[in-house]
Design a protein around this motif. Structure first.
Motif, PDB file in Angstrom:
ATOM      1  N   SER A 133     -56.493 -28.448  -2.155  1.00 34.69           N
ATOM      2  CA  SER A 133     -56.658 -29.501  -1.478  1.00 34.69           C
ATOM      3  C   SER A 133     -55.949 -29.138  -0.172  1.00 34.69           C
ATOM      4  CB  SER A 133     -55.774 -30.549  -2.508  1.00 34.69           C
ATOM      5  OG  SER A 133     -54.327 -30.033  -2.688  1.00 34.69           O
ATOM      6  N   TRP A 134     -55.656 -28.110   0.203  1.00 37.18           N
ATOM      7  CA  TRP A 134     -55.330 -28.029   1.639  1.00 37.18           C
ATOM      8  C   TRP A 134     -56.360 -27.589   2.825  1.00 37.18           C
ATOM      9  CZ3 TRP A 134     -49.972 -27.869   2.607  1.00 37.18           C
ATOM     10  CH2 TRP A 134     -49.145 -27.887   1.443  1.00 37.18           C
ATOM     11  N   GLN A 135     -56.119 -28.239   3.886  1.00 39.01           N
ATOM     12  CA  GLN A 135     -56.869 -27.943   4.778  1.00 39.01           C
ATOM     13  C   GLN A 135     -55.901 -27.206   6.039  1.00 39.01           C
ATOM     14  OE1 GLN A 135     -59.228 -31.689   6.039  1.00 39.01           O
ATOM     15  NE2 GLN A 135     -58.325 -32.585   4.474  1.00 39.01           N
ATOM     16  N   GLU A 136     -56.936 -26.450   6.866  1.00 38.38           N
ATOM     17  CA  GLU A 136     -56.306 -25.763   7.955  1.00 38.38           C
ATOM     18  C   GLU A 136     -56.217 -26.787   9.310  1.00 38.38           C
ATOM     19  OE1 GLU A 136     -59.216 -22.172   7.797  1.00 38.38           O
ATOM     20  OE2 GLU A 136     -57.101 -21.249   7.972  1.00 38.38           O
ATOM     21  N   GLY A 137     -55.311 -26.679   9.957  1.00 37.25           N
ATOM     22  CA  GLY A 137     -55.180 -27.231  11.176  1.00 37.25           C
ATOM     23  C   GLY A 137     -54.175 -26.424  12.266  1.00 37.25           C
ATOM     24  N   LYS A 138     -54.397 -27.022  13.529  1.00 34.53           N
ATOM     25  CA  LYS A 138     -53.555 -26.415  14.562  1.00 34.53           C
ATOM     26  C   LYS A 138     -53.066 -27.516  15.599  1.00 34.53           C
ATOM     27  CE  LYS A 138     -57.704 -24.747  16.929  1.00 34.53           C
ATOM     28  NZ  LYS A 138     -58.324 -23.132  17.500  1.00 34.53           N
ATOM     29  N   GLU A 139     -52.187 -27.360  16.464  1.00 31.04           N
ATOM     30  CA  GLU A 139     -51.537 -28.209  17.462  1.00 31.04           C
ATOM     31  C   GLU A 139     -50.957 -27.490  18.318  1.00 31.04           C
ATOM     32  OE1 GLU A 139     -51.848 -31.616  17.472  1.00 31.04           O
ATOM     33  OE2 GLU A 139     -52.678 -31.807  15.518  1.00 31.04           O
ATOM     34  N   SER A 140     -51.159 -27.988  19.717  1.00 32.58           N
ATOM     35  CA  SER A 140     -50.642 -27.142  20.942  1.00 32.58           C
ATOM     36  C   SER A 140     -49.192 -27.989  21.159  1.00 32.58           C
ATOM     37  CB  SER A 140     -51.567 -27.360  22.112  1.00 32.58           C
ATOM     38  OG  SER A 140     -51.083 -26.632  23.206  1.00 32.58           O
ATOM     39  N   VAL A 141     -47.991 -26.862  21.322  1.00 34.09           N
ATOM     40  CA  VAL A 141     -46.978 -27.349  21.788  1.00 34.09           C
ATOM     41  C   VAL A 141     -46.527 -26.958  23.176  1.00 34.09           C
ATOM     42  CG1 VAL A 141     -44.436 -26.975  20.967  1.00 34.09           C
ATOM     43  CG2 VAL A 141     -46.183 -27.264  19.440  1.00 34.09           C
ATOM     44  N   THR A 142     -46.118 -27.905  23.870  1.00 31.12           N
ATOM     45  CA  THR A 142     -45.918 -27.474  25.228  1.00 31.12           C
ATOM     46  C   THR A 142     -44.871 -26.257  25.392  1.00 31.12           C
ATOM     47  OG1 THR A 142     -46.223 -29.752  25.960  1.00 31.12           O
ATOM     48  CG2 THR A 142     -45.049 -28.476  27.623  1.00 31.12           C
ATOM     49  N   ASP A 143     -45.466 -25.373  26.462  1.00 31.73           N
ATOM     50  CA  ASP A 143     -44.326 -24.144  26.743  1.00 31.73           C
ATOM     51  C   ASP A 143     -44.512 -23.002  25.528  1.00 31.73           C
ATOM     52  OD1 ASP A 143     -44.130 -25.002  29.353  1.00 31.73           O
ATOM     53  OD2 ASP A 143     -42.027 -26.374  28.359  1.00 31.73           O
ATOM     54  N   ILE A 144     -45.139 -23.355  24.363  1.00 29.20           N
ATOM     55  CA  ILE A 144     -45.045 -22.410  23.380  1.00 29.20           C
ATOM     56  C   ILE A 144     -46.424 -21.944  23.079  1.00 29.20           C
ATOM     57  CG2 ILE A 144     -44.349 -22.334  20.796  1.00 29.20           C
ATOM     58  CD1 ILE A 144     -42.148 -24.409  21.429  1.00 29.20           C
ATOM     59  N   GLY A 145     -47.206 -22.931  22.771  1.00 23.41           N
ATOM     60  CA  GLY A 145     -48.838 -22.485  22.477  1.00 23.41           C
ATOM     61  C   GLY A 145     -49.263 -23.132  21.235  1.00 23.41           C
ATOM     62  N   GLU A 146     -50.246 -22.660  20.747  1.00 21.45           N
ATOM     63  CA  GLU A 146     -50.757 -23.151  19.363  1.00 21.45           C
ATOM     64  C   GLU A 146     -50.001 -22.945  18.157  1.00 21.45           C
ATOM     65  OE1 GLU A 146     -55.098 -22.053  18.698  1.00 21.45           O
ATOM     66  OE2 GLU A 146     -55.544 -23.902  20.059  1.00 21.45           O
ATOM     67  N   ILE A 147     -50.060 -23.730  17.344  1.00 20.94           N
ATOM     68  CA  ILE A 147     -49.093 -23.621  16.160  1.00 20.94           C
ATOM     69  C   ILE A 147     -50.350 -23.809  15.036  1.00 20.94           C
ATOM     70  CG2 ILE A 147     -47.287 -24.334  14.555  1.00 20.94           C
ATOM     71  CD1 ILE A 147     -46.248 -22.918  17.335  1.00 20.94           C
ATOM     72  N   ASN A 148     -50.563 -22.665  13.943  1.00 19.07           N
ATOM     73  CA  ASN A 148     -51.491 -23.070  12.956  1.00 19.07           C
ATOM     74  C   ASN A 148     -50.726 -23.491  11.661  1.00 19.07           C
ATOM     75  OD1 ASN A 148     -53.796 -21.972  14.442  1.00 19.07           O
ATOM     76  ND2 ASN A 148     -52.762 -19.859  14.531  1.00 19.07           N
ATOM     77  N   PHE A 149     -51.208 -24.120  10.873  1.00 16.83           N
ATOM     78  CA  PHE A 149     -50.615 -24.834   9.775  1.00 16.83           C
ATOM     79  C   PHE A 149     -51.796 -25.247   8.737  1.00 16.83           C
ATOM     80  CE2 PHE A 149     -51.108 -28.342  13.050  1.00 16.83           C
ATOM     81  CZ  PHE A 149     -51.761 -29.185  12.215  1.00 16.83           C
ATOM     82  N   LEU A 150     -51.134 -25.359   7.668  1.00 21.00           N
ATOM     83  CA  LEU A 150     -52.179 -26.012   6.682  1.00 21.00           C
ATOM     84  C   LEU A 150     -51.544 -27.414   6.264  1.00 21.00           C
ATOM     85  CD1 LEU A 150     -52.642 -23.089   3.850  1.00 21.00           C
ATOM     86  CD2 LEU A 150     -53.982 -23.806   5.844  1.00 21.00           C
ATOM     87  N   TYR A 151     -52.273 -28.259   5.764  1.00 18.64           N
ATOM     88  CA  TYR A 151     -51.796 -29.629   5.456  1.00 18.64           C
ATOM     89  C   TYR A 151     -52.642 -30.215   4.041  1.00 18.64           C
ATOM     90  CZ  TYR A 151     -55.610 -31.736   8.136  1.00 18.64           C
ATOM     91  OH  TYR A 151     -57.161 -32.004   8.231  1.00 18.64           O
ATOM     92  N   LYS A 152     -51.987 -31.079   3.494  1.00 16.60           N
ATOM     93  CA  LYS A 152     -52.743 -31.838   2.415  1.00 16.60           C
ATOM     94  C   LYS A 152     -52.074 -33.053   2.379  1.00 16.60           C
ATOM     95  CE  LYS A 152     -49.990 -30.922  -1.890  1.00 16.60           C
ATOM     96  NZ  LYS A 152     -50.142 -30.738  -3.380  1.00 16.60           N
ATOM     97  N   GLN A 153     -53.051 -33.991   1.721  1.00 19.10           N
ATOM     98  CA  GLN A 153     -52.854 -35.701   1.529  1.00 19.10           C
ATOM     99  C   GLN A 153     -51.761 -35.704   0.439  1.00 19.10           C
ATOM    100  OE1 GLN A 153     -55.891 -38.052   0.851  1.00 19.10           O
ATOM    101  NE2 GLN A 153     -54.774 -39.822   1.411  1.00 19.10           N
TER     102      GLN A 153
END
Length: 202
Positions: A178-198
């Motif tokens: 039930s997990w999905q892949e995602g990513k977000e950009s953090v200022t001065d740090i870069g892209e952070i990859n993660f998994l998430y599920k409802q």
């Protein structure tokens, strides 16, 4: 206080942040005395079910900053910890009856939701009497990830740093469930990859 008292070192640290979504709107539009008591009970439902013996660094109204230096936990234990806190949070919500509330505070209470950000990094700390203050870029990452583009209101977000440092048979086994892949950009740090599920109430 001597300079020795201010010396800190970077320690590998697990960060778990439960965040109550809708908190500000609830507090601004509810009976203050009653809403404070209700929020207190909801936060206690999370704290009382801390089965991994996580340490608490801070409670900021709608969030609790849990942390641990224990590297022997598994991904499954960490996920179960979040799921247990989530379930107990909603069990407590069910005890507030909107039908018996003349001011509507209980009804608005049921609009609150809970999400979790789980991250791993290296943090320093400073002890001020019995209070432990955490510092470091990984704390910034965890807090930044609380605001993201995930469509779900209730979920667990687990960064790749956690997956790398805690035991799990295969990351792909999470993606295929039930997990999905995602990513977000953090200022001065870069892209952070993660998994998430409802998260869903059982």
């Amino acid at each position: 206080m001597s300079l020795e008292d201010y010396k800190t070192k970077l320690c590998p640290t697990l960060i778990i942040i439960p965040d109550i979504t809708g908190f500000n709107d609830y507090m601004n539009n509810s009976n203050l005395e009653y809403s404070q008591k209700a929020i207190g009970e909801l936060l206690e439902s999370i704290l009382d079910n801390n089965i991994l013996n996580l340490k608490v660094s801070d409670i900021e109204g709608d969030t609790i900053l849990f942390y641990s230096y224990d590297l022997n936990k598994t991904i499954d234990q960490i996920i179960y910890q979040c799921e247990l806190m989530f379930q107990k949070f909603h069990d407590k919500l069910k005890t507030f009856n909107p039908d018996n509330c003349n001011c509507g505070t209980c009804e608005r209470l049921h609009n609150l939701t809970l999400k979790f950000v789980v991250h791993f990094g290296r943090l320093s700390s400073l002890m001020l009497k019995d209070y432990c203050r955490l510092f470091g870029k990984d704390l910034k990452i965890a807090h930044t990830l609380l605001k993201n583009s995930i469509d779900f209101r209730e979920y667990i977000l687990v960064t790749d740093n956690v997956l790398v440092n805690y035991k799990r048979e295969r990351k792909i086994s999470m993606i295929n469930s039930s997990w999905q892949e995602g990513k977000e950009s953090v200022t001065d740090i870069g892209e952070i990859n993660f998994l998430y599920k409802q998260l869903e109430i059982t």
